[in-house]
Design an enzyme around this catalytic site. Sequence first.
Site, PDB file in Angstrom:
ATOM      1  N   GLN A 211       0.930  -1.053  -0.072  1.00  0.00           N
ATOM      2  CA  GLN A 211       0.179  -0.006   0.079  1.00  0.00           C
ATOM      3  C   GLN A 211       0.721   1.116  -0.103  1.00  0.00           C
ATOM      4  O   GLN A 211       1.962   1.306   0.782  1.00  0.00           O
ATOM      5  CB  GLN A 211      -0.781   0.136   1.281  1.00  0.00           C
TER       6      GLN A 211
ATOM      7  N   HIS B 175     -14.036   1.844   4.331  1.00  0.00           N
ATOM      8  CA  HIS B 175     -14.339   2.044   5.686  1.00  0.00           C
ATOM      9  C   HIS B 175     -15.430   3.281   5.941  1.00  0.00           C
ATOM     10  O   HIS B 175     -14.867   4.390   5.852  1.00  0.00           O
ATOM     11  CB  HIS B 175     -12.859   2.188   6.295  1.00  0.00           C
TER      12      HIS B 175
ATOM     13  N   LYS C   5      -8.035   2.165  -0.899  1.00  0.00           N
ATOM     14  CA  LYS C   5      -8.565   2.257   0.352  1.00  0.00           C
ATOM     15  C   LYS C   5      -9.151   3.227   0.955  1.00  0.00           C
ATOM     16  O   LYS C   5      -8.391   4.354   0.960  1.00  0.00           O
ATOM     17  CB  LYS C   5      -7.822   1.358   1.446  1.00  0.00           C
TER      18      LYS C   5
ATOM     19  N   GLY D 105      -9.850  -5.944  10.183  1.00  0.00           N
ATOM     20  CA  GLY D 105      -8.352  -5.628  10.945  1.00  0.00           C
ATOM     21  C   GLY D 105      -8.468  -5.958  12.224  1.00  0.00           C
ATOM     22  O   GLY D 105      -8.020  -6.955  12.669  1.00  0.00           O
ATOM     23  N   ARG D 106      -9.099  -4.910  13.173  1.00  0.00           N
ATOM     24  CA  ARG D 106      -8.990  -5.236  14.617  1.00  0.00           C
ATOM     25  C   ARG D 106      -9.454  -6.626  15.071  1.00  0.00           C
ATOM     26  O   ARG D 106      -8.956  -7.312  15.840  1.00  0.00           O
ATOM     27  CB  ARG D 106      -9.317  -4.016  15.217  1.00  0.00           C
TER      28      ARG D 106
ATOM     29  N   CYS E 137      -6.279   7.226   5.662  1.00  0.00           N
ATOM     30  CA  CYS E 137      -5.804   7.024   6.809  1.00  0.00           C
ATOM     31  C   CYS E 137      -6.108   8.527   7.667  1.00  0.00           C
ATOM     32  O   CYS E 137      -6.084   9.399   7.113  1.00  0.00           O
ATOM     33  CB  CYS E 137      -4.181   7.209   6.881  1.00  0.00           C
TER      34      CYS E 137
END
EC number: 1.3.1.-
Length: 316
Positions: free
Chosen positions: A64, A163, A134, A219-220, A94
Site C-alpha cells: 500500500q 471503511h 482504500k 483488521g482489529r 488514513c
Amino acid sequence: MKYYFAPMEGITNYIYRNSHHCLYKGIDQYYMPFIAPHHHHHLKTRETSDINPAHNQDINVVPQILSNNADDVIYTLKQLNELGYQEVNINLGCPSPTVTKKHKGSAMLDDLDNLDDYLKAIFQAQLPIKVSIKTRIGYQDTSCLEALIKLYNKYPIEKLIIHPRTGIQMYKGTVDLAAFEAFYQHSTIPLVYNGDLKCIADIKSIEEHYPQLEGIMVGRGLIARPYLIDEYVTGNQETLEHFKKFHDQLESGLIETLKHEKDVLFKLKELWAHMYVMFNDSKKPLKHIRKAQNLEDYHKALDEMLDCGINYSDEF
Ligand SMILES: Cc1cc2nc3c(=O)[nH]c(=O)nc-3n(C[C@H](O)[C@H](O)[C@H](O)COP(=O)(O)O)c2cc1C
C-alpha cells in the site's frame, strides 16, 4: 466472497503476516501497512524490509502506498511492479493527524478536484499493475459523497475498499451504513466492506445485506481473534494449542528481527491490547502482561492468560 486482512501499521508487518498465514486459513490477500515514498523516493528500512519479496514468499500480499504526489506514486508503482507485485493499494483513508495535516490519506477526500487530477495522472501512466483504493467516505463529512462515488467510477480501479467513517471521525462513533449503501448502489467498481467486524455474526450480517460485495476486509477483529476468518470459512474451532503455536511463531519472529527484548515486549503488549478478548475473564492476566518488564515476566502472565481458556462466545 473474498476475505482480506486489513493493513495495520506497526502490527501486521511481515513477521505477523507469515505467522498468521502459516497457522490460519481463509485469507485471500494480506494488505500491507502503508509505505510512504518521499520526493527522493527513499523508503525507510522497515518499509523496504516489509515489501521485500523474500519476506513474503507464498503469501498473496498487496503493498500500500500513502502519498499525495502522483509522480511519487507512479515511481513507486513501477518499483513494486519490478519486484513482482500484481496489485498495489492506494491509501485514501488514513485519519491520523500526522498524516492528514500533510494533506495525505483521508484528507485527500477534502479536495475532489485535486483528487481527480491525482487519480488521472496515476491511471494515465497505464502501468501494468492493478491499482486498488482504500478509502473513507469523506474527510470532514459526507456532503461530497455522491461526487466522490462518481469520481471513483471514472477510473479503472481494481477494487474499492470502503471503511464507512469520515476521516475526522478517526475510529470513533459508528460506521455509516447509509453512506456505504450509496456506494453499494452507485459504484461500478468491485466493492470491499471494511469496519468494525468483530465476530462471525458481524461478518454474516454484512454478507447478507450486501451479497454483491467483492470482499470483506477485517483488521482489529482479526488481531483480536486471529482465527476469526478461518473459523468462518472452515468451521474449525480454535484450540489453545493451535493459538499457542501461532503466538510462539510470532514471538520467535519478533525476537529474531528486533534488537532489544523491550521492543519484542512492546510489540507483544500491543497485540494483547486486542487479543485479550479471546480469553475468558482476562482482565487480570492482561494487567500482568502490561506490567511485564521482561520476557520471563511476560511468559508467566501468558500462562495465566492461557489458563483462562478461550471465550468462544460472540460477546466481549
Ligand atoms: C493501529 C492501526 C494501524 C493501521 N494502519 C493502517 C495502514 O497502514 N493502512 C491502512 O489503509 N489502514 C490502516 N489502518 C486502518 C485499518 O486497515 C482498518 O481500515 C480499520 O482498522 C477499520 O477496520 P477494522 O474495524 O476491521 O479494524 C490501521 C488501523 C489501526 C487501528
